[in-house]
Structures are given as C-alpha cells and as structure tokens.
Design a protein around this motif. Structure first.
Motif, short mmCIF file in Angstrom:
data_model
loop_
_atom_site.label_atom_id
_atom_site.label_comp_id
_atom_site.label_asym_id
_atom_site.label_seq_id
_atom_site.Cartn_x
_atom_site.Cartn_y
_atom_site.Cartn_z
N THR A 109 20.29 -9.72 93.80
CA THR A 109 20.53 -10.82 92.87
C THR A 109 21.64 -10.45 91.89
O THR A 109 21.68 -9.34 91.37
CB THR A 109 19.25 -11.14 92.09
OG1 THR A 109 18.23 -11.56 93.00
CG2 THR A 109 19.49 -12.24 91.07
N LYS A 110 22.52 -11.39 91.64
CA LYS A 110 23.60 -11.21 90.66
C LYS A 110 23.61 -12.39 89.70
O LYS A 110 23.36 -13.53 90.10
CB LYS A 110 24.95 -11.09 91.37
CG LYS A 110 25.06 -9.89 92.29
CD LYS A 110 26.41 -9.85 92.99
CE LYS A 110 26.52 -8.65 93.93
NZ LYS A 110 27.81 -8.61 94.64
N ALA A 111 23.91 -12.11 88.44
CA ALA A 111 23.91 -13.18 87.44
C ALA A 111 25.06 -13.00 86.47
O ALA A 111 25.42 -11.86 86.13
CB ALA A 111 22.58 -13.19 86.68
N HIS A 112 25.63 -14.11 86.02
CA HIS A 112 26.65 -14.04 84.97
C HIS A 112 26.77 -15.38 84.27
O HIS A 112 26.38 -16.42 84.82
CB HIS A 112 28.02 -13.62 85.53
CG HIS A 112 28.75 -14.71 86.28
ND1 HIS A 112 28.46 -15.06 87.59
CD2 HIS A 112 29.75 -15.56 85.88
CE1 HIS A 112 29.27 -16.03 87.98
NE2 HIS A 112 30.04 -16.36 86.96
N ASN A 113 27.26 -15.36 83.05
CA ASN A 113 27.59 -16.58 82.30
C ASN A 113 29.08 -16.85 82.44
O ASN A 113 29.92 -15.98 82.15
CB ASN A 113 27.23 -16.42 80.82
CG ASN A 113 25.78 -16.76 80.55
OD1 ASN A 113 25.23 -17.69 81.12
ND2 ASN A 113 25.14 -15.99 79.66
N GLU A 114 29.40 -18.05 82.87
CA GLU A 114 30.79 -18.47 83.08
C GLU A 114 31.22 -19.36 81.92
O GLU A 114 30.55 -20.36 81.59
CB GLU A 114 30.89 -19.25 84.40
CG GLU A 114 32.28 -19.73 84.73
CD GLU A 114 32.94 -18.92 85.81
OE1 GLU A 114 34.00 -19.33 86.29
OE2 GLU A 114 32.41 -17.84 86.16
N ILE A 115 32.33 -19.03 81.28
CA ILE A 115 32.83 -19.83 80.15
C ILE A 115 33.45 -21.12 80.67
O ILE A 115 34.26 -21.10 81.60
CB ILE A 115 33.86 -19.04 79.32
CG1 ILE A 115 33.22 -17.76 78.77
CG2 ILE A 115 34.37 -19.90 78.17
CD1 ILE A 115 34.22 -16.86 78.04
N VAL A 116 33.07 -22.23 80.08
CA VAL A 116 33.65 -23.54 80.42
C VAL A 116 34.94 -23.69 79.63
O VAL A 116 34.98 -24.35 78.58
CB VAL A 116 32.65 -24.67 80.14
CG1 VAL A 116 33.26 -26.03 80.47
CG2 VAL A 116 31.37 -24.47 80.95
N THR A 117 35.98 -23.04 80.11
CA THR A 117 37.26 -23.07 79.42
C THR A 117 37.91 -24.45 79.58
O THR A 117 37.55 -25.23 80.46
CB THR A 117 38.20 -21.99 79.98
OG1 THR A 117 38.40 -22.23 81.38
CG2 THR A 117 37.62 -20.60 79.79
N ARG A 118 38.89 -24.71 78.73
CA ARG A 118 39.58 -26.00 78.77
C ARG A 118 40.99 -25.86 79.35
O ARG A 118 41.86 -26.72 79.10
CB ARG A 118 39.65 -26.59 77.37
CG ARG A 118 38.28 -26.80 76.74
CD ARG A 118 38.38 -27.33 75.32
NE ARG A 118 37.09 -27.24 74.63
CZ ARG A 118 36.94 -27.40 73.33
NH1 ARG A 118 38.00 -27.66 72.55
NH2 ARG A 118 35.73 -27.30 72.77
#
Length: 562
Positions: free
Chosen positions: A328-337
């Motif tokens: 399992t792998k997890a990360h938070n992805e930034i919702v860039t503009r």
C-alpha cells in the motif's frame, strides 16, 4: 417509514450486487486500485482566498491551492495514471459554504460532486446543518420545501450514497446506509462511512432531532464484519473525525498531536479495514498507524476546501480479494492552480457565480487591511474581534455588555486584495461577508453570573476537539496560563475595565449554537432571561456598513502568560 424503505432498498440492491457479481477472469494475480479522496470541501467551488486558499509546505513556504475546476483536472490526471480508480469523500461536502453554493442550498456543489464522479461519501456534521429531511433531499433530489429549486428547474440528487454506519433513529434503526460496495479492477471494495460520535455537540439540537450518533469503532467493526461475511475483504473507511497537526507539518508529514481522536479510533478499528480517510479537523497529514493485529495501514487527511487530494494505492490479491498491505502507498496531492481548469466544471461554477452575482457582489463595507480569521499567540484574531464587536453592537437593545463567538463559526479571512469590486481597494461584498459567517445563527442574549463567565472561559481547554479560544468583544479582557491546572487557567477578568464580581450578573450575547452548549461550552446553558437578536450575518453586515474603513483592532483583549 417511506424514507427508511428507500434506504433499505438501496442497501438491498448493494447486497444483491455482491451476491450475483463475480470477478472477471484476469491473467494478473493482483489488481491495482487507486482511491482518490477529499474532505471538508464546504462548497468551495471557487478557489478559496487568503490563508484558506494556500497549502503550507514543510519548508514553511506556501502554494496556492483549491478550486473545483482545478480539483477536477487533478482528479482526472490521477485517474489516468491508474486504470482502476475511484473518487470518495470524507464528508462536509456542503454546509458552511460560500454564497455561490449556499444561496442555492448547496445544489451547485452536489452537481459538481456528480460531475466529478464521486462514488460514495460519509456524512459530516455540516451535512446536518439544515436538518435530516434536507439531507435526504440532497441524497434523493427534489426541490427545497421552503425556497423551491432556485439554481436550476430541478434537482436530481446525489448519484452516490451518503453513508453513516453510526447514525440511528431514536428507536435504534439505521438512519443512513452504513456502507457501499464498489467494484474496481474486478474485485469488490467495501466503503464504510462513520461520522463523529460527538456530532450533537457541534450542531444545533433542532437539526438532529430524532437522531442518535453511536461509537465510531463499534459501528465500523460491526459493518466490517458484515462486509467480510459477504466476501468483501478489501475495505476502507471514510471517517469524519480527525487529528490536529503540529505547527510546520507538510502535506505528507505525520506530525500530529498525540492521542488525537482519529488516531485513537484507528488504533482500535478491526484489521479487516485496510485504509482510513479522515476529516473534520481540516488538517494535513499522512500517517501509518498499526491496526490491532500490528499491521500498518494509512491514516490520512487532506486539509480542507479542495486544496489536497488524499491518494491511496492498494494492491489487491484477486484470489483472496484482500489487500496486500505491504504494498500500500499513500500520499497527499496538492490541487495546484497551474493546470488547465476542467471546462465542464468551469461552466458549472460560472453559472452559479452569474446567478448569485446580484446578491453576492453588493458592497457592504470597507477594510483597510487583511482581517485574518486565525488567532495569534493568545488565540485572539483580528476578524474575531470585529465580529464579536459587531455582535455586541447588534444586541445593545438587549442590554448586552459582552459578546462572545466560537472560532469555528468564522469560516474565512476578509482579505483586502481579494475583494470582488477591485484589486486592492478593500471593498467587502455581501458574498465575502457571507463566506465568513455562513450559518445564519441567531444572536441570543443571556444573563450569566461572573462565576458562570469564568467557567465559560475555563471551558476553552479540555475540549474533545482541542483548545477553542472564544472571540470576544472589546468590553471583555482577561489573562490565561495554558500551563496552569484545568479550571484555574483564567484570571484578571474585567468588563469595561472593572474586575468581574463572581456574584454579579452580566448580559452576554452569543449565537444560538453556543447558547445551546455547542462546542462543549455547556456553561452557557445556565444562562437566564434569554432575549433574541439578529442573525449573526446581519449583525456583521450592519456593523461593516456603520463603520467604514475598519482596521485590524489591537490584539489586547486576551493575554497569554507562561
């Protein structure tokens, strides 16, 4: 009973799907399944402004983030990387929303979630802001009983289930579906929803009349056992409860306060659950917490307002249908503009903006500088000061001498440069004021003794959700020491410069949420001689109109000592 029948029918359909569907023959022994989740969107269709529209990086720098059209583009990019992907939400999709969504009872936001392809969502506390019947309308469609359909001619409802395994009627029957089953990569994935058991402390009693909220762990474990007996071995939880991040934590750090609410739940949830998506605290973290069997699993949260996407990649064994935890792998992805906004979502947002514009763009006041909602070292915030002063002024006819408001009711900054009427001119519009105070709480003035007042201030610590520093009018001053024993932290309380007499009576204005003991401030319920006042937003707007050119007040009402 009809509504319960509809819920039961939906649940039966889900169970039937499990019973009759078999995984297709595949050459690969494992299936890669990507889960993309977000939390606490709160109807932020436009990119949020001020600090609400930025993500803090580990080095202390900030990046602009959020906005529905950018969120959609990032989701599509993430989906393109893994064929078997699903989008989920951990709750508070609606409620406490900016005006372009709230004016239409959040129907534009629900339409956006349908456009995004959300497969399931847990209910948060704000899904109950307008009551259970309105929540069911959000699920099944139809027009609002009071206002009708104002955004479009019809509202068709959510194309995904709203879950709550620990939400019951007073008679013990389930009030919401406990789970959803999604097939991805030829294998079933069980999605369990659980909201915070303390939900009654953060909504008005009338909104949840006839409902009960049970223990999160008990409900999740019971539901996980049901799914397991149905042959659904891969399971994830959407948990509307969260931990508090430590200062300086980046999106993928695991720097949280010890013994947090979500961590405590995660440590006790059955090993049958393979990942836990959390919410409610509006924090960013990416943790691995061992389950009761000692196996690691991700516990993750993606800030709020659509600024982060929490991504968990699961590898599922096709033979056992269970998750291979070690992969399992997890990360938070930034919702860039810096990506191309999704055209279809842009069109939806523009429609909402256009329809709301006659009201939203009306000027209601001016400011000379940013008024941040976040508190300084003592917890006192410039915007909190202004709002409390507005509430005191709006209830003077009730002989109020103090006003106090909860920090959670202040939803955004007032920023000088983001005013709708022009770059950098300090104009405050109705839409901006509404975004700050979106709940339409009613001001109420009660009589408290000086002893009650001190007890209220002492209740700012020891809350289940952490410290909550009330924002206070300029008539009230006090000192506190956070290091002192609970119940003895507050001293030097004065009202209009005079020391508070424990036996004397003081007229205190608060919103109806606090007056009912909301956020754990139960001492307010001992107030007497209640008198009604204006809606909090109306008091705020009246104050802005009567005091043009508002500057940040000096932060001298609350003094923090070692």
């Amino acid at each position: 009973m009809k509504l319960f029948t509809r819920l039961a029918a939906t649940a039966a359909a889900a169970l039937a799907t499990v019973a009759v569907t078999s995984a297709p023959a595949e050459a690969a022994q494992t299936a890669d399944v990507r889960i993309i989740a977000f939390n606490d969107l709160h109807g932020n269709l436009e990119p949020p402004s001020g600090s609400s529209g930025k993500i803090m990086l580990p080095d202390g720098s900030k990046v602009d983030a959020g906005g529905a059209a950018y969120l959609s583009t990032h989701v599509k990019q993430l989906e393109a990387q893994v064929r078997n992907s699903m989008v989920l939400s951990s709750g508070d999709n609606i409620g406490a929303s900016p005006v372009i969504s709230a004016l239409f009872h959040d129907e534009p936001t629900m339409d956006f979630l349908n456009e995004l392809g959300v497969k399931a969502s847990v209910v948060g506390n704000h899904e109950f802001d307008e009551g259970y019947q309105e929540l069911l309308r959000m699920q099944f469609g139809g027009c609002n009983k009071t206002d009708g359909c104002q955004f479009r001619k019809t509202y068709d409802g959510a194309r995904f289930p709203l879950l709550g395994s620990n939400v019951y009627f007073d008679n013990g029957l389930p009030a919401l579906l406990p789970f959803s089953i999604q097939y991805s990569g030829g294998v079933p994935v069980g999605v369990i929803g659980a909201t915070l058991k303390d939900l009654p402390s953060v909504v008005t009693p009338e909104a949840i009349k006839g409902l009960k909220f049970g223990d999160e762990v008990e409900a999740i474990n019971r539901t996980a056992n049901i799914l397991d007996r149905l042959g659904v071995k891969a399971q994830v939880v959407l948990l509307h409860q969260g931990d508090e991040a430590l200062p300086g934590a980046g999106p993928n750090d695991c720097k949280v306060q010890p013994d947090g609410d979500a961590s405590a739940i995660a440590k006790n949830v059955t090993p049958k659950v393979d990942a836990i998506f959390t919410a409610h605290s509006h924090q960013q973290y990416n943790c691995v917490i061992n389950d009761p069997a000692g196996q690691p699993r991700p516990v993750i949260q993606g800030a709020s307002f659509g600024r982060l996407l929490s991504v968990v990649d699961l590898k599922i064994d096709r033979r056992t249908r269970d998750v291979v935890r070690s992969q399992t792998k997890a990360h938070n992805e930034i919702v860039t503009r810096d990506v191309t906004p999704d055209p279809a979502v842009t069109k939806l947002v523009d429609e909402a903006k256009t329809k709301a514009a006659p009201i939203a763009n009306k000027q209601v006041g001016t400011i000379t500088a940013d008024l941040p909602a976040a508190g300084g070292p003592s917890g006192e915030s410039p915007l909190g000061d202004v709002i409390a002063d507005a509430q005191l002024e709006g209830t003077k006819s009730n002989n109020a001498v103090i006003a106090m408001t909860n920090p959670g009711g202040i939803r955004a900054d007032l920023t000088y440069k983001s005013s709708s009427a022009g770059e950098g001119d300090g104009v405050v519009t109705y839409g901006e004021a509404f975004t700050v105070q979106p709940f339409s709480n009613i001001m109420q003035t009660i009589t408290l003794t000086g002893a009650n007042l001190k007890n209220v201030l002492e209740q700012q610590w020891g809350q289940s959700g952490g410290t909550k520093i009330l924002q206070i009018s300029k008539s009230l001053h006090y000192t506190y020491s956070a290091a002192a024993p609970v119940g003895s932290r507050v001293s030097n309380i004065t009202v209009n410069g005079t020391p508070v007499d424990p036996a004397a009576k003081y007229r205190v204005s608060v919103n109806n949420f606090l007056a009912a003991g909301g956020d754990g401030f139960t001492e307010f319920t001992k107030g007497t001689d209640l008198a009604g006042g204006p809606v909090d937003l109306d008091a705020f707007i009246a104050y802005l109109g009567a005091h043009p050119g508002i500057a940040p007040p000096p932060a001298d009402r609350i003094t923090a000592t070692p």
